[in-house]
Design a protein around this motif. Structure first.
Motif, PDB file in Angstrom:
ATOM      1  N   GLU A 174       0.779  -1.390  -0.098  1.00 20.86           N
ATOM      2  CA  GLU A 174      -0.047   0.076  -0.075  1.00 20.86           C
ATOM      3  C   GLU A 174       0.795   1.139   0.018  1.00 20.86           C
ATOM      4  OE1 GLU A 174      -0.701  -2.589   2.280  1.00 20.86           O
ATOM      5  OE2 GLU A 174      -2.289  -3.291   1.590  1.00 20.86           O
ATOM      6  N   LYS A 175       1.865   1.290   0.722  1.00 21.66           N
ATOM      7  CA  LYS A 175       2.848   2.425   0.775  1.00 21.66           C
ATOM      8  C   LYS A 175       3.469   2.728  -0.641  1.00 21.66           C
ATOM      9  CE  LYS A 175       2.527   3.230   5.430  1.00 21.66           C
ATOM     10  NZ  LYS A 175       1.958   4.004   5.972  1.00 21.66           N
ATOM     11  N   GLU A 176       3.925   1.444  -1.001  1.00 20.95           N
ATOM     12  CA  GLU A 176       4.588   1.535  -2.322  1.00 20.95           C
ATOM     13  C   GLU A 176       3.394   2.127  -3.476  1.00 20.95           C
ATOM     14  OE1 GLU A 176       6.375  -1.886  -5.377  1.00 20.95           O
ATOM     15  OE2 GLU A 176       6.939  -1.872  -3.091  1.00 20.95           O
ATOM     16  N   ARG A 177       2.096   1.926  -3.314  1.00 23.55           N
ATOM     17  CA  ARG A 177       1.300   2.411  -4.330  1.00 23.55           C
ATOM     18  C   ARG A 177       1.057   3.904  -4.080  1.00 23.55           C
ATOM     19  NH1 ARG A 177      -2.566  -1.348  -2.781  1.00 23.55           N
ATOM     20  NH2 ARG A 177      -1.485  -3.368  -3.598  1.00 23.55           N
ATOM     21  N   GLU A 178       1.256   4.274  -2.720  1.00 25.20           N
ATOM     22  CA  GLU A 178       0.787   5.612  -2.587  1.00 25.20           C
ATOM     23  C   GLU A 178       2.136   6.334  -2.832  1.00 25.20           C
ATOM     24  OE1 GLU A 178       0.445   5.858   1.843  1.00 25.20           O
ATOM     25  OE2 GLU A 178      -1.503   4.649   1.829  1.00 25.20           O
TER      26      GLU A 178
ATOM     27  N   SER B 236       3.949   5.746  -5.358  1.00 21.70           N
ATOM     28  CA  SER B 236       3.891   5.723  -6.941  1.00 21.70           C
ATOM     29  C   SER B 236       2.948   6.864  -7.243  1.00 21.70           C
ATOM     30  CB  SER B 236       3.520   4.515  -7.460  1.00 21.70           C
ATOM     31  OG  SER B 236       2.516   4.251  -7.366  1.00 21.70           O
ATOM     32  N   LYS B 237       2.001   7.308  -6.682  1.00 20.92           N
ATOM     33  CA  LYS B 237       1.170   8.211  -7.130  1.00 20.92           C
ATOM     34  C   LYS B 237       1.558   9.564  -6.637  1.00 20.92           C
ATOM     35  CE  LYS B 237      -2.943   5.208  -6.218  1.00 20.92           C
ATOM     36  NZ  LYS B 237      -4.050   4.811  -5.465  1.00 20.92           N
ATOM     37  N   LEU B 238       2.517   9.866  -5.879  1.00 18.22           N
ATOM     38  CA  LEU B 238       3.208  11.141  -5.652  1.00 18.22           C
ATOM     39  C   LEU B 238       3.836  11.840  -6.706  1.00 18.22           C
ATOM     40  CD1 LEU B 238       4.411  10.612  -1.982  1.00 18.22           C
ATOM     41  CD2 LEU B 238       2.363  11.880  -2.480  1.00 18.22           C
ATOM     42  N   PRO B 239       3.835  13.153  -7.018  1.00 15.53           N
ATOM     43  CA  PRO B 239       4.764  13.549  -8.009  1.00 15.53           C
ATOM     44  C   PRO B 239       6.167  13.322  -7.550  1.00 15.53           C
ATOM     45  CG  PRO B 239       3.525  15.139  -6.747  1.00 15.53           C
ATOM     46  CD  PRO B 239       3.160  13.835  -6.120  1.00 15.53           C
TER      47      PRO B 239
END
Length: 174
Positions: A134-138, A140-143
């Motif tokens: 979940e942290k990895e997905r979060e 990856s969404k950050l600029p």
């Protein structure tokens, strides 16, 4: 077919109906999974037996070193034949044996509970338990900042073969 494989298959064939009869989930599992869980159980039970042996050995060695004075001897002075170096060596060895056996029992027990058989599986299990995906997905969404994007683009270009370096380290045509 070897004798060991034949005995293993007969064990498995007798085990599955028993597990299915008493409605165990393991009765529906594959033979590889059952063998894997059996290996984990054997490792834990072996380390538990080693721990029992080590604790019994420590108890016996402690009792054998105990000084019990006779009727008219003082209990404040050990006998003259007492060897402190040997006593210390036995204590260190026994403590190390106990520590190692208890640690192995804890490790193998945890691996059995978590269904982990190697370090790679342990990494995956810990990552999933601690919310790594979940942290990895979060993340990856950050600029991405400018420097990181520049480095990433450069590495991607190298991997895609867009850059050709000669032996001098200078860049040839794009």
């Amino acid at each position: 077919m070897s004798v060991e494989a034949a005995s293993n298959s007969s064990d498995q064939s007798g085990l599955k109906p028993f597990l299915a009869k008493y409605n165990f989930k393991l009765g529906e599992a594959s033979d590889e999974y059952i063998a894997r869980r059996k290996r984990q159980m054997v490792l834990f039970m072996s380390s538990a037996a080693l721990t029992i042996f080590a604790s019994r050995f420590a108890y016996k060695s402690t009792i054998s070193r105990q000084y019990i004075p006779t009727l008219f001897q003082g209990n404040h002075a050990p006998p003259l034949s007492y060897n402190f170096a040997t006593d210390a060596a036995v204590a260190v060895g026994t403590g190390t044996l106990l520590c190692g056996s208890v640690s192995s029992m804890v490790i193998f027990g945890s691996c059995w509970i978590l269904d982990v058989s190697n370090f790679k599986e342990f990494g995956w299990k810990m990552k999933s338990m601690m919310g790594g995906y979940e942290k990895e997905r979060e993340l990856s969404k950050l600029p991405m900042d400018e420097e990181s994007a520049y480095i990433q683009d450069g590495l991607n270009d190298i991997l895609e073969g867009k850059y050709d370096f000669d032996e001098d380290g200078t860049e040839e045509g794009k």
